[in-house]
Design a protein around this motif. Sequence first.
Motif, PDB file in Angstrom:
ATOM      1  N   LEU A 109     -19.750   5.928  37.489  1.00 42.95           N
ATOM      2  CA  LEU A 109     -18.721   5.153  38.175  1.00 42.95           C
ATOM      3  C   LEU A 109     -17.666   4.631  37.185  1.00 42.95           C
ATOM      4  CD1 LEU A 109     -20.888   3.217  40.781  1.00 42.95           C
ATOM      5  CD2 LEU A 109     -19.293   5.091  41.216  1.00 42.95           C
ATOM      6  N   GLU A 110     -18.086   4.332  35.975  1.00 42.28           N
ATOM      7  CA  GLU A 110     -17.092   3.937  34.968  1.00 42.28           C
ATOM      8  C   GLU A 110     -16.148   5.097  34.651  1.00 42.28           C
ATOM      9  OE1 GLU A 110     -19.451   2.587  31.738  1.00 42.28           O
ATOM     10  OE2 GLU A 110     -19.847   0.594  32.604  1.00 42.28           O
ATOM     11  N   GLN A 111     -16.688   6.317  34.569  1.00 50.30           N
ATOM     12  CA  GLN A 111     -15.823   7.483  34.382  1.00 50.30           C
ATOM     13  C   GLN A 111     -14.912   7.677  35.592  1.00 50.30           C
ATOM     14  OE1 GLN A 111     -18.791  10.523  33.650  1.00 50.30           O
ATOM     15  NE2 GLN A 111     -18.273  10.547  31.478  1.00 50.30           N
ATOM     16  N   TYR A 112     -15.449   7.406  36.766  1.00 50.48           N
ATOM     17  CA  TYR A 112     -14.667   7.521  38.001  1.00 50.48           C
ATOM     18  C   TYR A 112     -13.502   6.538  37.984  1.00 50.48           C
ATOM     19  CZ  TYR A 112     -13.945   8.050  43.060  1.00 50.48           C
ATOM     20  OH  TYR A 112     -13.422   8.297  44.304  1.00 50.48           O
ATOM     21  N   ALA A 113     -13.769   5.314  37.541  1.00 47.89           N
ATOM     22  CA  ALA A 113     -12.696   4.311  37.464  1.00 47.89           C
ATOM     23  C   ALA A 113     -11.622   4.728  36.469  1.00 47.89           C
ATOM     24  CB  ALA A 113     -13.291   2.949  37.083  1.00 47.89           C
ATOM     25  N   HIS A 114     -12.026   5.297  35.346  1.00 47.25           N
ATOM     26  CA  HIS A 114     -11.037   5.775  34.376  1.00 47.25           C
ATOM     27  C   HIS A 114     -10.159   6.871  34.985  1.00 47.25           C
ATOM     28  CE1 HIS A 114     -12.294   3.354  31.065  1.00 47.25           C
ATOM     29  NE2 HIS A 114     -13.497   3.880  30.977  1.00 47.25           N
ATOM     30  N   ALA A 115     -10.769   7.769  35.760  1.00 46.71           N
ATOM     31  CA  ALA A 115      -9.999   8.837  36.388  1.00 46.71           C
ATOM     32  C   ALA A 115      -9.004   8.279  37.399  1.00 46.71           C
ATOM     33  CB  ALA A 115     -10.941   9.842  37.052  1.00 46.71           C
ATOM     34  N   PRO A 130      -4.135  15.390  48.820  1.00 45.11           N
ATOM     35  CA  PRO A 130      -5.361  14.627  49.043  1.00 45.11           C
ATOM     36  C   PRO A 130      -5.263  13.213  48.488  1.00 45.11           C
ATOM     37  CG  PRO A 130      -5.642  16.116  47.208  1.00 45.11           C
ATOM     38  CD  PRO A 130      -4.303  16.410  47.790  1.00 45.11           C
ATOM     39  N   SER A 131      -6.205  12.374  48.898  1.00 45.86           N
ATOM     40  CA  SER A 131      -6.119  10.969  48.545  1.00 45.86           C
ATOM     41  C   SER A 131      -6.371  10.754  47.069  1.00 45.86           C
ATOM     42  CB  SER A 131      -7.121  10.168  49.377  1.00 45.86           C
ATOM     43  OG  SER A 131      -8.429  10.487  48.953  1.00 45.86           O
ATOM     44  N   LEU A 132      -6.040   9.541  46.631  1.00 42.87           N
ATOM     45  CA  LEU A 132      -6.221   9.155  45.232  1.00 42.87           C
ATOM     46  C   LEU A 132      -7.680   9.274  44.826  1.00 42.87           C
ATOM     47  CD1 LEU A 132      -5.159   7.748  42.620  1.00 42.87           C
ATOM     48  CD2 LEU A 132      -5.611   5.573  43.764  1.00 42.87           C
ATOM     49  N   LEU A 133      -8.599   8.797  45.658  1.00 45.64           N
ATOM     50  CA  LEU A 133     -10.015   8.824  45.320  1.00 45.64           C
ATOM     51  C   LEU A 133     -10.552  10.251  45.279  1.00 45.64           C
ATOM     52  CD1 LEU A 133     -11.169   5.768  47.463  1.00 45.64           C
ATOM     53  CD2 LEU A 133     -11.062   5.897  44.979  1.00 45.64           C
ATOM     54  N   ILE A 134     -10.057  11.083  46.154  1.00 46.89           N
ATOM     55  CA  ILE A 134     -10.510  12.478  46.144  1.00 46.89           C
ATOM     56  C   ILE A 134      -9.998  13.195  44.907  1.00 46.89           C
ATOM     57  CG2 ILE A 134     -10.292  14.692  47.337  1.00 46.89           C
ATOM     58  CD1 ILE A 134     -10.352  13.193  49.961  1.00 46.89           C
ATOM     59  N   ARG A 135      -8.740  12.924  44.544  1.00 52.47           N
ATOM     60  CA  ARG A 135      -8.199  13.562  43.345  1.00 52.47           C
ATOM     61  C   ARG A 135      -8.924  13.094  42.080  1.00 52.47           C
ATOM     62  NH1 ARG A 135      -2.013  12.539  43.657  1.00 52.47           N
ATOM     63  NH2 ARG A 135      -2.645  11.044  45.251  1.00 52.47           N
ATOM     64  N   ALA A 136      -9.341  11.837  42.067  1.00 52.81           N
ATOM     65  CA  ALA A 136     -10.102  11.352  40.917  1.00 52.81           C
ATOM     66  C   ALA A 136     -11.446  12.072  40.810  1.00 52.81           C
ATOM     67  CB  ALA A 136     -10.308   9.843  41.032  1.00 52.81           C
ATOM     68  N   LEU A 137     -12.090  12.321  41.954  1.00 54.84           N
ATOM     69  CA  LEU A 137     -13.332  13.085  41.921  1.00 54.84           C
ATOM     70  C   LEU A 137     -13.090  14.495  41.421  1.00 54.84           C
ATOM     71  CD1 LEU A 137     -15.134  12.014  45.230  1.00 54.84           C
ATOM     72  CD2 LEU A 137     -15.825  11.497  42.891  1.00 54.84           C
ATOM     73  N   ARG A 138     -11.982  15.086  41.832  1.00 50.31           N
ATOM     74  CA  ARG A 138     -11.680  16.444  41.369  1.00 50.31           C
ATOM     75  C   ARG A 138     -11.425  16.461  39.870  1.00 50.31           C
ATOM     76  NH1 ARG A 138      -7.620  18.876  46.067  1.00 50.31           N
ATOM     77  NH2 ARG A 138      -9.174  18.931  47.747  1.00 50.31           N
ATOM     78  N   ALA A 139     -10.797  15.405  39.377  1.00 52.74           N
ATOM     79  CA  ALA A 139     -10.554  15.341  37.935  1.00 52.74           C
ATOM     80  C   ALA A 139     -11.864  15.291  37.159  1.00 52.74           C
ATOM     81  CB  ALA A 139      -9.693  14.125  37.600  1.00 52.74           C
ATOM     82  N   LEU A 140     -12.907  14.705  37.764  1.00 59.62           N
ATOM     83  CA  LEU A 140     -14.226  14.658  37.139  1.00 59.62           C
ATOM     84  C   LEU A 140     -15.069  15.868  37.493  1.00 59.62           C
ATOM     85  CD1 LEU A 140     -15.199  10.910  37.677  1.00 59.62           C
ATOM     86  CD2 LEU A 140     -14.461  12.000  35.565  1.00 59.62           C
TER      87      LEU A 140
END
Length: 799
Positions: A109-115, A130-140
């Motif tokens: 989750l800390e990595q998720y917050a950084h993304a 796509p949404s901000l949260l979905i794009r952050a998951l894709r970045a990870l």
Amino acid sequence: MALAAVYLPGVGEDELRLVETARCAVSQYGLPEHLPLSGGSPAAEAFRTDRPLWLDHAALASYEGGPTPPRAQTSLGALSLGAEGGRLGCLVVVGASADGFEAEQRRFLEQYAHAVADLLQGGTDRPASPSLLIRALRALRVGSFVLVPDTGVIDADEMLLELVGITPDDFDGKADTLLANALPEDMHALMSVLEPSTPAFARRELEFRVRCPTGEMRWLSLRCRVPAGPDDRPQQLLGVVTATSVQRRSADDVSRIQWLTAALDDAATVQDVGRVVVTALREPLAADRVALAELREDRLIVIVLDPPQPAAWPETWRSEWRSEWPDAPVRALPTLQLALRDGRTDLWPAGTTLEPGLAGIGAGGLAVMPLPAKGGVVGVCLVGWNQPHEFVTEERSVLTATAALVGQALERAHAYDAEQELATMLQRSLLPRRLPELPGGTAVARYLPARRGLQVGGDWYDVIVISEDRVALVIGDVQGHSAGAATIMGQMRTAVRAYAVEGHPPDVVVSHANRLLVGMETDLFATCCYVELDMEEGTALFVRAGHLSPLVRHPDGTTEEVQVEGGLPLGILAEAEFPMTALALAPGAVLALVTDGLVEAADLPLDEGMDRTRTALTAADPADPGRMADELLGDVGRREDDVALLLLRYDGMKARPIRAGWVVWRLPDAVMHARRFTARILRRWQVEEAADAVLLVVSELVTNALVHTQGSVRLDLILRGDRVRVSVSDASPRAPAKPVIVDWESTGGRGLLLVEAMSESFGSVPVAGGKQVWSEILVPRCEPAPADSAPRTERGGLP
């Protein structure tokens, strides 16, 4: 994770406002739309302190603004979204367990917050598709799915399909299709998870492997949970899948070996293997130093040192520090020599007396790990500790297994590097070693091989000096990405250069190259863009054979695509026509020729790629063409094709030459008329000081052309700076030959020797329909006599 939400500072920055949620509706957990920054909510506290806040169900009850019933068994995490410019907001995550988040979940989750923070800092401040949260998951590289167990229908996002190696077009929504690439030995465990019979809220975790269509084996981690249904029967299974590199590896020895196996499977080069070894050993073993060296004949070639500073390693190593890393003969390190001979891992505890070459590496303990592979030992790995380290039995087993895996990967990577080095040498031998210096312009080129397969391809470029004021630029691409394509590329580049130097116009050069490729009877074709530029006048003639149009950046910064009338690619039709397009360039203009590897990819349409390149060309500073080329390349990432780029900044010639020409008539007194014409021109140009030498050269060259050739003869005179160039063109392709021996009885043969003696430089070049013999004569400088100087006399004469 049952719910994720993003809070950003509101108007006046005295409150946090909810801007986006994912997974479940906010109403199910009672998250408020607005939170005062001065309040006692977990989100406000995490934002103010810039520290993550982890609350289980009991701790959450004492906070305001946290999740409230109807669901009581929840936990909460609040993480500040920070960046270099300050705090951007807060990420709130709600867990479905009352016991809070485990350490592994917290790290993720800390990595998720950084993304999420990186996306916000990049300009994403409101929900998008796509949404901000979905794009952050894709970045990870995190994929998610929803499975209906009774039907086997599964809803998987694009990232999950990418992780398991399936394209969206091949996915039919069935679980069996999703698992088609999973290794058979992992299938039983996977099916036990995807066919749940566990109670509601139960969570399952699993690591499994997939073999992608490219042959790559990938380790994935699966986490899923089963929400409660009306009759306590599992109606849906919610899960996420991540690449193992996203999450921190477990300290469990089996998991460590599993991760190392997967990581080394992806390591292509020797340097990649070195980075994986450092990651796998230093931090998990709490080691202070890791060194990896490859054995080549009787020398140890260090691949990687961590830490890389020379001061961290023995003094004797520094004397062998010849390049980036040291290399030393094996006999200089007896301990390593013995370990390499026996092929056995040695563990030296704290206090062991070590030889000078190893002293200081592991005062608290040293592991010497030979790296076995087929046919013997390929290298050695050293792991050292400063503080006393206890080697337990399990650790010895892990180090031995690690050495075996690293040895095999190192041998494989060395073979790959050797193959790529051979391919690189082949590619470099086929491309120009350096570009010529041009009068009135600067040319730069870049070539980048593809990052898949053999790094040799069919892209080529060349800059050809045709004459003192004409230059040809050519860029092309042979179909395919193989040694065969590179061979054809080398032949085509040589042919185009030969036709250009002969003096043919651009359309004829390309037409001849086309006929040559058709005659080779190969299955490959080639594209080409050929430009002939008059450096004196600034006029350019373009010919395009199935290639991308060139780009031109005008001195005012505007950039456009040159509308060049195109022809068929080379090698398709022998009688193909290649029309020419003319364009005038002003001093300061930049001409850019590219291949499709720069502007086109599977996820980059050609039009969009050309627009990006045009925008980058506009923004680049033409004062430094080399940096300009680097900026046009940009971050090309994992290239699917090789890339060639050729830039020319046209500056205009500072000293424009003066020209005069005359067609020599075949008359008995033709040489006399040629001398009279030359004398008139030299007087007009006010360079009578060079008249004697120039007239002699004109006489000899014109006489040779009239005596030894048939057809027309032309005399051209050019004055550039302090040099007069005499050129005599005739219809014979044979170059003039100087006599080997000239004695006092010879009646001829001295003419060319006289021309060579009188000339600063002298030569012959082929031109269309014949040849041109030229000579350059230096104009003597007249030094004015001092005003107060008196005339001198011979010794003994009168004053």
